[in-house]
Design an enzyme around this catalytic site. Structure first.
Site, PDB file in Angstrom:
ATOM      1  N   LYS A  14       0.821  -1.215   0.000  1.00  0.00           N
ATOM      2  CA  LYS A  14       0.000   0.000   0.000  1.00  0.00           C
ATOM      3  C   LYS A  14       0.860   1.271   0.000  1.00  0.00           C
ATOM      4  O   LYS A  14       0.593   2.205  -0.748  1.00  0.00           O
ATOM      5  CB  LYS A  14      -0.944   0.032   1.231  1.00  0.00           C
ATOM      6  N   ARG A 134      11.453  -1.678  12.114  1.00  0.00           N
ATOM      7  CA  ARG A 134      10.146  -1.835  12.763  1.00  0.00           C
ATOM      8  C   ARG A 134      10.102  -3.166  13.491  1.00  0.00           C
ATOM      9  O   ARG A 134      10.170  -4.221  12.861  1.00  0.00           O
ATOM     10  CB  ARG A 134       9.029  -1.787  11.715  1.00  0.00           C
ATOM     11  N   ARG A 146      -1.042  -9.606  13.245  1.00  0.00           N
ATOM     12  CA  ARG A 146      -1.506  -8.499  12.397  1.00  0.00           C
ATOM     13  C   ARG A 146      -2.396  -9.051  11.270  1.00  0.00           C
ATOM     14  O   ARG A 146      -3.400  -8.444  10.903  1.00  0.00           O
ATOM     15  CB  ARG A 146      -0.312  -7.723  11.833  1.00  0.00           C
TER      16      ARG A 146
HETATM   17  P1  AMP Z   1       0.769  -0.001   9.269  1.00  0.00           P
HETATM   18  O1  AMP Z   1       2.001   0.804   9.049  1.00  0.00           O
HETATM   19  O2  AMP Z   1      -0.418   0.504   8.489  1.00  0.00           O
HETATM   20  O3  AMP Z   1       0.978  -1.488   9.072  1.00  0.00           O
HETATM   21  O4  AMP Z   1       0.354   0.191  10.806  1.00  0.00           O
HETATM   22  C1  AMP Z   1       1.214  -0.230  11.853  1.00  0.00           C
HETATM   23  C2  AMP Z   1       0.409  -0.402  13.125  1.00  0.00           C
HETATM   24  O5  AMP Z   1      -0.174   0.863  13.506  1.00  0.00           O
HETATM   25  C3  AMP Z   1      -0.768  -1.357  13.038  1.00  0.00           C
HETATM   26  O6  AMP Z   1      -0.383  -2.719  13.236  1.00  0.00           O
HETATM   27  C4  AMP Z   1      -1.668  -0.842  14.162  1.00  0.00           C
HETATM   28  O7  AMP Z   1      -1.174  -1.252  15.435  1.00  0.00           O
HETATM   29  C5  AMP Z   1      -1.471   0.669  14.064  1.00  0.00           C
HETATM   30  N1  AMP Z   1      -2.464   1.276  13.151  1.00  0.00           N
HETATM   31  C6  AMP Z   1      -2.240   1.846  11.926  1.00  0.00           C
HETATM   32  N2  AMP Z   1      -3.375   2.297  11.380  1.00  0.00           N
HETATM   33  C7  AMP Z   1      -4.360   2.003  12.273  1.00  0.00           C
HETATM   34  C8  AMP Z   1      -5.776   2.196  12.279  1.00  0.00           C
HETATM   35  N3  AMP Z   1      -6.416   2.760  11.238  1.00  0.00           N
HETATM   36  N4  AMP Z   1      -6.456   1.789  13.382  1.00  0.00           N
HETATM   37  C9  AMP Z   1      -5.835   1.237  14.430  1.00  0.00           C
HETATM   38  N5  AMP Z   1      -4.517   0.990  14.485  1.00  0.00           N
HETATM   39  C10 AMP Z   1      -3.776   1.374  13.411  1.00  0.00           C
END
Ligand code: AMP
Length: 191
Positions: A14, A134, A146
């Site tokens: 994404k 990360r 996740r």
């Molecule tokens: P990402 O970089 O999108 O994979 O997000 C990393 C982490 O941030 C996720 O595993 C969640 O813990 C948190 N996170 C990101 N976006 C959201 C969201 N819209 N709602 C809740 N938690 C989020």
């Protein structure tokens, strides 16, 4: 306004694809994951609230996430459109996003879901973890968590937008340019 949701499990590409769409369609990229990482890096109150959830691969509570999203939207009244990446991640967030956009007389034009198998996701994330720094990319059990959260809580968001014929699957396997071509031709078909 061209408001689109880039959807798909963690590691489906994404962020990479959003960066290319931003240039092509002159949009503003909002990644809630990036926003949380910025807050955590700066040890803000919001960052501290998010940290424990993120380290376990769980969703950050909606009131924190939706508030942060709203602030970011309000900072760009001039935008031609937004790409939402990593948001909405559950049905309540989708309803909140629809309501926020509606209050500004805007709407979601389309949701594009990048499809990638679980095996490929796990391999991609472990590989990204070698360089991303990360911790949530470095541990297979957190990655699996996740993915489970994605299936249980996030996948229903696809159905929410499918009800109004706005949800589309895009093959997320291939090289970056090929996937970008699939995405942008679908976006163009909706303009
Ligand atoms: P990402 O970089 O999108 O994979 O997000 C990393 C982490 O941030 C996720 O595993 C969640 O813990 C948190 N996170 C990101 N976006 C959201 C969201 N819209 N709602 C809740 N938690 C989020």
């Amino acid at each position: 306004m061209l408001n689109i949701i880039l959807f798909g499990p963690p590691g489906s590409g994404k962020g990479t694809q959003a960066a290319l769409l931003v240039e092509k369609f002159e949009l503003i990229h909002i990644s809630t994951g990036d926003l949380f990482r910025y807050e955590m890096k700066n040890d803000t109150e919001l960052g501290l609230k998010a940290k424990d959830f993120i380290s376990k691969g769980l969703l950050v509570p909606d009131e924190v996430t939706i508030g942060m999203l709203k602030n970011k939207l309000d900072k760009h009244p001039e935008a031609k459109g937004f790409i939402f990446d990593g948001f909405p991640r559950n049905i309540d967030q989708a309803a909140a996003l629809d309501a926020l956009l509606d209050s500004k007389d805007h709407k979601i034009v389309g949701l594009f879901a990048l499809e990638v198998s679980d095996e490929e996701i796990i391999a991609r994330l472990l590989n990204r973890g070698k360089t991303s720094g990360r911790s949530d990319d470095q541990d297979e059990s957190i990655i699996k968590n996740r993915l489970k959260v994605y299936k249980d809580e996030t996948a229903p968001v696809f159905k929410h937008y499918e009800q109004s014929d706005k949800a589309f699957n895009i093959n997320g396997v291939g090289n970056i340019d090929e996937i970008q071509e699939r995405l942008s031709s679908k976006v163009n078909s909706l303009l």
